[in-house]
Enzyme design. Structure first.
Site, PDB file in Angstrom:
ATOM      1  N   TRP A  65       0.838  -1.203   0.000  1.00  0.00           N
ATOM      2  CA  TRP A  65       0.000   0.000   0.000  1.00  0.00           C
ATOM      3  C   TRP A  65       0.863   1.238   0.000  1.00  0.00           C
ATOM      4  CZ3 TRP A  65      -3.115   0.170   5.320  1.00  0.00           C
ATOM      5  CH2 TRP A  65      -2.265  -0.158   6.382  1.00  0.00           C
ATOM      6  N   ASN A  66       0.225   2.352  -0.470  1.00  0.00           N
ATOM      7  CA  ASN A  66       0.952   3.611  -0.616  1.00  0.00           C
ATOM      8  C   ASN A  66       0.234   4.725   0.129  1.00  0.00           C
ATOM      9  OD1 ASN A  66       2.753   2.529  -2.717  1.00  0.00           O
ATOM     10  ND2 ASN A  66       0.907   2.502  -3.971  1.00  0.00           N
ATOM     11  N   HIS A  73      -7.265  19.511  -7.465  1.00  0.00           N
ATOM     12  CA  HIS A  73      -7.595  19.683  -8.891  1.00  0.00           C
ATOM     13  C   HIS A  73      -6.479  19.110  -9.756  1.00  0.00           C
ATOM     14  CE1 HIS A  73     -11.131  22.260  -8.016  1.00  0.00           C
ATOM     15  NE2 HIS A  73     -10.493  22.273  -6.852  1.00  0.00           N
ATOM     16  N   HIS A  77     -10.595  15.433 -12.933  1.00  0.00           N
ATOM     17  CA  HIS A  77     -11.104  15.848 -11.617  1.00  0.00           C
ATOM     18  C   HIS A  77     -12.397  16.622 -11.730  1.00  0.00           C
ATOM     19  CE1 HIS A  77      -8.996  19.667 -12.557  1.00  0.00           C
ATOM     20  NE2 HIS A  77      -9.919  20.208 -11.771  1.00  0.00           N
ATOM     21  N   ASP A  79     -14.875  19.733 -10.222  1.00  0.00           N
ATOM     22  CA  ASP A  79     -14.904  21.059  -9.585  1.00  0.00           C
ATOM     23  C   ASP A  79     -16.233  21.224  -8.855  1.00  0.00           C
ATOM     24  OD1 ASP A  79     -12.508  21.757 -10.887  1.00  0.00           O
ATOM     25  OD2 ASP A  79     -13.532  22.919 -12.438  1.00  0.00           O
ATOM     26  N   HIS A  83     -15.303  25.666  -4.916  1.00  0.00           N
ATOM     27  CA  HIS A  83     -13.972  25.937  -5.490  1.00  0.00           C
ATOM     28  C   HIS A  83     -13.811  27.412  -5.824  1.00  0.00           C
ATOM     29  CE1 HIS A  83     -10.350  25.560  -7.768  1.00  0.00           C
ATOM     30  NE2 HIS A  83     -10.899  25.557  -8.954  1.00  0.00           N
ATOM     31  N   HIS A 212     -15.349  28.866 -14.476  1.00  0.00           N
ATOM     32  CA  HIS A 212     -15.404  28.679 -13.019  1.00  0.00           C
ATOM     33  C   HIS A 212     -16.361  29.687 -12.383  1.00  0.00           C
ATOM     34  CE1 HIS A 212     -11.711  26.400 -13.838  1.00  0.00           C
ATOM     35  NE2 HIS A 212     -11.945  25.793 -12.708  1.00  0.00           N
TER      36      HIS A 212
HETATM   37  C1  23J Z   1      -7.560  27.629  -9.854  1.00  0.00           C
HETATM   38  C2  23J Z   1      -7.463  28.817 -10.547  1.00  0.00           C
HETATM   39  C3  23J Z   1      -7.735  28.862 -11.874  1.00  0.00           C
HETATM   40  C4  23J Z   1      -8.117  27.712 -12.522  1.00  0.00           C
HETATM   41  C5  23J Z   1      -8.228  26.495 -11.841  1.00  0.00           C
HETATM   42  C6  23J Z   1      -7.934  26.479 -10.517  1.00  0.00           C
HETATM   43  C7  23J Z   1      -8.665  25.255 -12.547  1.00  0.00           C
HETATM   44  O1  23J Z   1      -8.694  25.152 -13.730  1.00  0.00           O
HETATM   45  C8  23J Z   1      -9.191  24.104 -11.796  1.00  0.00           C
HETATM   46  O2  23J Z   1      -8.649  22.992 -11.894  1.00  0.00           O
HETATM   47  O3  23J Z   1     -10.199  24.263 -11.138  1.00  0.00           O
HETATM   48  S1  23J Z   1      -8.465  27.789 -14.241  1.00  0.00           S
HETATM   49 MN    MN Z   2     -10.577  22.148 -11.098  1.00  0.00          MN
END
Ligand code: 23J
Ligand code: MN
Length: 262
Positions: A65-66, A73, A77, A79, A83, A212
């Protein structure tokens, strides 16, 4: 058995016969997984790393195991609304409070491979989605909109991240398209083959990082670093995207599966 029970029975039979296939939309997660490159004024995310606890040795003679570590992110993944600052006060905005019902939904796949090959900064517009709807029907409420760019076919990290002196370049969504999908189509979220849901140059947009800002700001989700979108039909696939149930988690690596009859 009632009609609803038969739907599940038919699903199991379809999986057994191969009439329904399971397409893996997930990239492998490991030390070579590329991580987003933000402007240098911001903190950067650590990539994936791993330490072996034991491997059938004196530290554990019969087991391997690790211990793993990574930014939330990293790789393929999810979001969550928490976030982004625009989603910070929404109800059920973190990985441990998102209702499980929202982790399963239909997919609309928008193919912009030609446009993205011609212009690596291509942005899907509201008109682009409306043209897709003329061909494939209205984007249903509660669906994922998946942007097929074939970006996942860029196997080397440098080509995938595509960073130049003026920052990264990769396709994404125009703000008008995101507003339309959020407020006129009530989508679950958007998914992309690129490292993040925003276009490479999105730090310079107004608002910055509109995918986002608008998706997470309206309680919607994101999926990044998807692959195998070329194996999905434009409509009809069902996506299962179930991130870790991290307490107050903003995102996590996720195994994304699509059920399809195509
Ligand atoms: C933090 C700031 C900007 C971005 C992102 C994260 C992501 O793309 C993310 O993986 O949520 S653009
Ligand atoms: Mn992300």
């Amino acid at each position: 058995m009632d009609a609803n029970g038969r739907v599940l029975q038919e699903l199991v039979a379809g999986l057994a016969s191969g009439d329904i296939s399971v397409v893996d939309l997930t990239q492998p997660l490991g030390p070579d997984t590329p991580v987003i490159d933000l402007p240098a004024i911001f903190a950067s995310s650590p990539g994936f790393s791993r330490k072996t606890i034991s491997r059938y040795d004196e530290k554990g003679p019969a087991w391997y195991w690790n211990a793993i570590s990574f930014g939330e992110h990293t790789g393929t993944h999810f979001d969550a609304p928490i976030h982004w600052v625009t989603g910070k006060d929404l109800p059920n905005n973190a990985l441990d409070t998102i209702p499980a019902r929202k982790l399963v939904g239909p997919a609309c796949v928008v193919d912009v491979t030609r446009e993205s090959a011609e212009n690596e900064d291509y942005l899907l517009t509201r008109a682009g989605i409306e043209a897709w709807e003329k061909k494939h029907g209205r984007v249903p409420a509660g669906s994922w909109v998946l942007l097929r760019t074939d970006w996942s076919k860029r196997k080397d990290a440098a080509g995938f991240l595509n960073v130049r002196e003026d920052g990264p370049h990769n396709p994404g969504f125009h703000k008008d398209c995101l507003e339309f999908l959020a407020h006129e189509r009530d989508v679950l979220g958007v998914g992309v083959e690129t490292v993040g849901t925003d276009a490479g140059q999105a730090a310079t947009f107004d608002p910055p990082f509109p995918a986002h800002a608008i998706m997470q700001g309206s309680g919607r989700f994101g999926l990044a670093s998807l692959c195998n979108l070329d194996r999905l039909p434009s409509t009809g696939a069902v996506v299962i995207a179930s991130p870790l149930k991290l307490v107050e988690g903003s995102g996590s690596p996720v195994r994304v599966l699509a059920l399809t009859t195509a």
